[in-house]
Design a protein around this motif. Sequence first.
Motif, PDB file in Angstrom:
ATOM      1  N   GLU A 150      23.034  22.755  -0.253  1.00 33.64           N
ATOM      2  CA  GLU A 150      23.045  21.317  -0.532  1.00 33.64           C
ATOM      3  C   GLU A 150      21.697  20.845  -1.096  1.00 33.64           C
ATOM      4  O   GLU A 150      21.651  19.891  -1.877  1.00 33.64           O
ATOM      5  CB  GLU A 150      23.373  20.534   0.740  1.00 33.64           C
ATOM      6  N   THR A 151      20.602  21.511  -0.708  1.00 33.68           N
ATOM      7  CA  THR A 151      19.291  21.096  -1.246  1.00 33.68           C
ATOM      8  C   THR A 151      19.223  21.335  -2.753  1.00 33.68           C
ATOM      9  O   THR A 151      18.416  20.704  -3.441  1.00 33.68           O
ATOM     10  CB  THR A 151      18.126  21.847  -0.567  1.00 33.68           C
ATOM     11  N   ASP A 152      20.075  22.220  -3.265  1.00 36.93           N
ATOM     12  CA  ASP A 152      20.100  22.439  -4.711  1.00 36.93           C
ATOM     13  C   ASP A 152      20.597  21.189  -5.431  1.00 36.93           C
ATOM     14  O   ASP A 152      20.121  20.842  -6.524  1.00 36.93           O
ATOM     15  CB  ASP A 152      20.991  23.635  -5.035  1.00 36.93           C
ATOM     16  N   LEU A 153      21.537  20.469  -4.813  1.00 34.34           N
ATOM     17  CA  LEU A 153      22.012  19.210  -5.392  1.00 34.34           C
ATOM     18  C   LEU A 153      20.909  18.152  -5.353  1.00 34.34           C
ATOM     19  O   LEU A 153      20.766  17.357  -6.295  1.00 34.34           O
ATOM     20  CB  LEU A 153      23.251  18.715  -4.629  1.00 34.34           C
ATOM     21  N   VAL A 154      20.157  18.150  -4.259  1.00 35.11           N
ATOM     22  CA  VAL A 154      19.006  17.228  -4.180  1.00 35.11           C
ATOM     23  C   VAL A 154      18.022  17.538  -5.306  1.00 35.11           C
ATOM     24  O   VAL A 154      17.504  16.636  -5.966  1.00 35.11           O
ATOM     25  CB  VAL A 154      18.321  17.353  -2.800  1.00 35.11           C
ATOM     26  N   ARG A 155      17.776  18.801  -5.549  1.00 36.03           N
ATOM     27  CA  ARG A 155      16.847  19.221  -6.601  1.00 36.03           C
ATOM     28  C   ARG A 155      17.318  18.719  -7.969  1.00 36.03           C
ATOM     29  O   ARG A 155      16.506  18.301  -8.798  1.00 36.03           O
ATOM     30  CB  ARG A 155      16.745  20.751  -6.584  1.00 36.03           C
ATOM     31  N   GLN A 156      18.629  18.762  -8.186  1.00 37.16           N
ATOM     32  CA  GLN A 156      19.154  18.305  -9.472  1.00 37.16           C
ATOM     33  C   GLN A 156      19.061  16.786  -9.619  1.00 37.16           C
ATOM     34  O   GLN A 156      18.916  16.269 -10.739  1.00 37.16           O
ATOM     35  CB  GLN A 156      20.614  18.748  -9.612  1.00 37.16           C
ATOM     36  N   ASP A 157      19.138  16.065  -8.500  1.00 38.30           N
ATOM     37  CA  ASP A 157      19.177  14.599  -8.545  1.00 38.30           C
ATOM     38  C   ASP A 157      17.796  13.949  -8.619  1.00 38.30           C
ATOM     39  O   ASP A 157      17.671  12.787  -9.008  1.00 38.30           O
ATOM     40  CB  ASP A 157      19.915  14.056  -7.311  1.00 38.30           C
ATOM     41  N   PHE A 158      16.751  14.666  -8.219  1.00 34.93           N
ATOM     42  CA  PHE A 158      15.401  14.094  -8.192  1.00 34.93           C
ATOM     43  C   PHE A 158      14.522  14.781  -9.239  1.00 34.93           C
ATOM     44  O   PHE A 158      14.421  16.011  -9.257  1.00 34.93           O
ATOM     45  CB  PHE A 158      14.767  14.256  -6.803  1.00 34.93           C
ATOM     46  N   ARG A 159      13.896  13.984 -10.061  1.00 36.98           N
ATOM     47  CA  ARG A 159      13.030  14.535 -11.108  1.00 36.98           C
ATOM     48  C   ARG A 159      11.777  15.153 -10.503  1.00 36.98           C
ATOM     49  O   ARG A 159      11.341  16.224 -10.899  1.00 36.98           O
ATOM     50  CB  ARG A 159      12.653  13.425 -12.094  1.00 36.98           C
ATOM     51  N   GLU A 160      11.202  14.450  -9.509  1.00 33.84           N
ATOM     52  CA  GLU A 160       9.961  14.944  -8.919  1.00 33.84           C
ATOM     53  C   GLU A 160      10.245  15.977  -7.841  1.00 33.84           C
ATOM     54  O   GLU A 160      11.303  15.966  -7.203  1.00 33.84           O
ATOM     55  CB  GLU A 160       9.128  13.795  -8.347  1.00 33.84           C
ATOM     56  N   ASP A 161       9.302  16.875  -7.635  1.00 33.30           N
ATOM     57  CA  ASP A 161       9.418  17.886  -6.605  1.00 33.30           C
ATOM     58  C   ASP A 161       9.175  17.251  -5.235  1.00 33.30           C
ATOM     59  O   ASP A 161       8.663  16.130  -5.126  1.00 33.30           O
ATOM     60  CB  ASP A 161       8.389  19.004  -6.854  1.00 33.30           C
ATOM     61  N   MET A 162       9.543  17.966  -4.187  1.00 30.87           N
ATOM     62  CA  MET A 162       9.317  17.484  -2.822  1.00 30.87           C
ATOM     63  C   MET A 162       9.286  18.694  -1.886  1.00 30.87           C
ATOM     64  O   MET A 162       9.734  19.783  -2.254  1.00 30.87           O
ATOM     65  CB  MET A 162      10.432  16.515  -2.410  1.00 30.87           C
ATOM     66  N   PRO A 163       8.785  18.520  -0.668  1.00 30.00           N
ATOM     67  CA  PRO A 163       8.830  19.623   0.294  1.00 30.00           C
ATOM     68  C   PRO A 163      10.263  19.941   0.692  1.00 30.00           C
ATOM     69  O   PRO A 163      11.129  19.065   0.707  1.00 30.00           O
ATOM     70  CB  PRO A 163       8.039  19.086   1.504  1.00 30.00           C
TER      71      PRO A 163
END
Length: 491
Positions: A150-163
Motif C-alpha cells: 500500500e505504501t507504493d500507492l502513497v509513493r505514487q500519490d505524493f510528489r515529495e519523498d517521506m520517511p
Amino acid sequence: MDSRDKRSNPQLQKALCYSNVERRHASSPSVIVIGGGFAGIAAARALYDASFQVTVLESRDRIGGRVHTDYSFGFPVDLGASWLHGVCKENPLAPVIGRLGLPLYRTSGDNSVLYDHDLESYALFDMDGNQVAQDLVSKVGQIFESILKETDLVRQDFREDMPISRAISIVFERRPDLRLEGLDYKVLQWYLCRMEGWFAADAETISLKCWDQEELLPGGHGLMVRGYLPVINTLAKGLDIRLGHRVTKIVRRYHGVKVTVEDGRTFVADAAIVAVPLGVLKSNRIKFEPRLPEWKEAAINDLGIGIENKIVLHFETVFWPNVEFLGVVAESSYECSYFLNLHKATGHSVLVYMPAGQLARDIEKMSDEAAASFAYMQLKRILPNASEPIQYLVSHWGADENTLGSYSYDMVGKPHDLYERLRIPVDNLFFAGEATSFEYPGSVHGAYSTGLLAAEDCRMRVLERYGELDILHPVMGEDPPISVPLLISRM
C-alpha cells in the motif's frame, strides 16, 4: 573476550600479514588499493592477476573490513556480514563460494521481501514471556507485506519523498482495516524492527521513494556456516597487503597518485582504488588533493550510513526453542528485539542479539560487559530460565574508527543514483565498496562486484595511458564453470 584481544596473538598476526610477496617488474602498471575489505581485496586480486603491481593499504591489523570472522569461541562466528543474499548463479560471489566448497544454511525462500528468514521460522514472545501463537505471527507478517504494498500507492500519490514511517501512517488513514491493536500491533512493531535491521536505520529516516530499489536476487538467503573469512583469505592469497597503514591523504595528478599514511610514509602509483567504508569517507579523515568534485562530495554526504551490531552470547547448553529467530514484541520498534539462533545452522549453542538504528547507537555507549548484560536481560524476559552466557562478543561498527557505520541506505529526499555517482571515477581515482553498488547496496556481493568493476575501469584507464590496451583480455581470465554453493537442509 572482545575480539580485539586477538592482537596479542602473534600466530594470527603472522597469518594475516601478506606483505612478504615478490615485487612485480618495476615497469609494470601500478595501483594502490586503499582498504582491505571485500571490495578492496577483490579489486587487488583482479589487478594482480592482470599483471599489475598492486599494494593494498589497510588501517586495521587484519583484512576483511566489515567482514570479520571471530574464532575466540573455538569455532567461527561472523561479527559483521554473515549472509549471502541470493543463493544463485547470478550472484557474483556464488561461484567463488561454490568453488571453495563452503556450505550455506538457507534461511528463506525467494518470497523474502525484507527479512532473511521465512515467517514460520520465528518464535515471538511478549514482555511477560508468553509466546505468540504461530498463526498470529504469520498473519501479521502477511499484513505487514500488504501495508508495504500500500505504501507504493502513497509513493505514487505524493510528489515529495517521506520517511517510510510516515507512509505507513498514511496507509492506516486510508485503510483502517489494516490497523492493528493489542498483541497484533506489537507483532507488527516487531516486523518494523526487522525492517529497520535490514537497513540498519530507523523507519523515520528510511526513504519511501527508494527503500525497495535494491535488486533482490533469487535463491533465498544463505548463512555462511563457516564464516566469510575463508573467502577473503583465498582472494587475498599472495597479495602485497600492508596492515596498520591508515591513509590520511590522497594526491592525484595526471601522471599518477601519491598516498600518505598516518606515520608520514608515502606510496606512489599510476592510479588508486578507494575502497574504504562510506562512514570513513563521510568523516573527512582522508584528505583529497585537489578536492573531490562537488557532485562526488554530495554523493558522500547524502547517502545514509546505518548501524547494526551483534552481541554474540555463547551458552553451555541450548535452552531455547528450535527456531531460527527469537523475538520480543513491544509497543514500539525501538523496544522490540530479536536473536538469531546459530545452533540450527552450526550446531553451536550461540544466540546473536542484533540491535540496529538508534538502539544500536545507545548500546554502543555501553561497555562490552554492560552490552552483553543488556542482551541477556532481553533474553530473560522471554525465557525466564535462561542460563548465563559463558562467553560473549560485542561488535562496534558505529564507533569503530575504521568503519563509522555498518552499511549504506537511502535517506529521505535523496536520489537512489547516489550509489552510482559515488562509484564514478575521478581522473585516476576509482571507487569501490557496498555504498558504490547501485544494484546491491549494503551487501557483500555488492562490495565484491564493485571491486571487480573498479579494477576493470582502472585497468582500462592505466593501460590506455601505457599504450597497451587489449580489450580482449579479461581481468580475471577465463571464467570457470559456475557452481552454486552447497545449501544445508534445515534441521
